[in-house]
Motif scaffolding. Structure first.
Motif, PDB file in Angstrom:
ATOM      1  N   ASN A 124       0.840  -1.141  -0.106  1.00  0.00           N
ATOM      2  CA  ASN A 124      -0.385   0.067  -0.034  1.00  0.00           C
ATOM      3  C   ASN A 124       0.655   0.802  -0.279  1.00  0.00           C
ATOM      4  OD1 ASN A 124      -2.530  -1.370   0.263  1.00  0.00           O
ATOM      5  ND2 ASN A 124      -2.214  -1.622   2.086  1.00  0.00           N
ATOM      6  N   LYS A 134       1.099   5.721  -0.528  1.00  0.00           N
ATOM      7  CA  LYS A 134      -0.132   6.921  -0.503  1.00  0.00           C
ATOM      8  C   LYS A 134       0.753   7.992  -1.589  1.00  0.00           C
ATOM      9  CE  LYS A 134      -1.520  10.797   2.192  1.00  0.00           C
ATOM     10  NZ  LYS A 134      -1.470  11.094   3.763  1.00  0.00           N
ATOM     11  N   TYR A 159       5.420   8.628  -4.227  1.00  0.00           N
ATOM     12  CA  TYR A 159       4.836   8.260  -2.454  1.00  0.00           C
ATOM     13  C   TYR A 159       5.650   7.727  -1.941  1.00  0.00           C
ATOM     14  CZ  TYR A 159       1.920   6.850  -7.477  1.00  0.00           C
ATOM     15  OH  TYR A 159       1.319   6.329  -8.861  1.00  0.00           O
ATOM     16  N   LEU A 200       2.460   2.982   2.974  1.00  0.00           N
ATOM     17  CA  LEU A 200       2.242   2.332   4.149  1.00  0.00           C
ATOM     18  C   LEU A 200       2.689   1.140   4.826  1.00  0.00           C
ATOM     19  CD1 LEU A 200      -1.375   4.685   2.959  1.00  0.00           C
ATOM     20  CD2 LEU A 200       0.907   5.610   4.120  1.00  0.00           C
TER      21      LEU A 200
END
Length: 199
Positions: A159, A161, A177, A180
């Motif tokens: 994951n 962000k 990015y 996460l």
């Protein structure tokens, strides 16, 4: 804690290998400014074996007027490799054995960001072992077709962000990015793939 930040050219079909053959045509002032900004935040270079060897042939002959030349030539270079025994491009330090522990200790040392230019296999390893803090991609408007893809052989869910994005006049999308944590992510992979050491 220091930040490990990676920067890669990537095609629309996910290829990150040999960007000099397809990605550098998109270089312009906009992209150069972004790269320069990243350099200002870093004082250390982290490389895989293959990228180190390629850079060692290219960068020592580049003058100060070339973007990244002074940073790459004069900054401490940490090279992840279990096989390389000669480091002609100095200053350079080999990292082998328990790579995760050594890089964790490196992040705990005082200093600015640790920059990873290229080295896609190493970038993937850092992501899977939760050592990478920032991933900046220059997504080029081209389908390469063949070549190593950034997430080849990745089976764990990652994951990320999106913290910054821009569209350049060349059609390149600059995307930054931050990985996460995820409960669906598998346990860290402690070994660096020997078949791909140092890419």
């Amino acid at each position: 804690m220091r930040t490990i930040a990676a920067g890669l050219f990537i095609s629309l079909d996910g290829v990150v290998e040999s960007p000099g053959q397809w990605g550098f045509q998109f270089m312009n002032d906009e992209m150069s400014q972004g790269i320069a900004a990243g350099i200002l935040q870093a004082d250390t270079v982290l490389l895989g074996r293959r990228t180190y060897l390629e850079f060692a042939q290219l960068w020592p002959g580049q003058g100060s007027d070339v973007l990244m030349a002074d940073f790459l030539n004069h900054s401490p270079k940490y090279v992840v490799s279990s096989t390389l025994d000669t480091f002609s491009w100095q200053p350079a330090v080999q990292i082998k054995g328990d790579i995760v522990t050594q890089l964790t200790l490196l992040k705990q040392q005082p200093g600015k960001n640790i920059q990873v230019p290229g080295s896609p296999t190493l970038v993937r390893f850092l992501l899977l072992n939760r050592l990478l803090d920032v991933l900046s991609l220059n997504i080029c408007p081209i389908v390469v077709g063949a070549g190593m893809r950034l997430f080849d052989e990745t089976t764990s869910m990652l994951n990320l962000k999106l913290v910054h994005s821009s569209i350049m006049s060349t059609g390149v999308i600059g995307a930054t990015y931050v990985p996460l944590g995820s409960g669906t992510q598998s346990a860290p992979v402690q070994s660096f793939p020997q078949a791909a050491v140092g890419k």
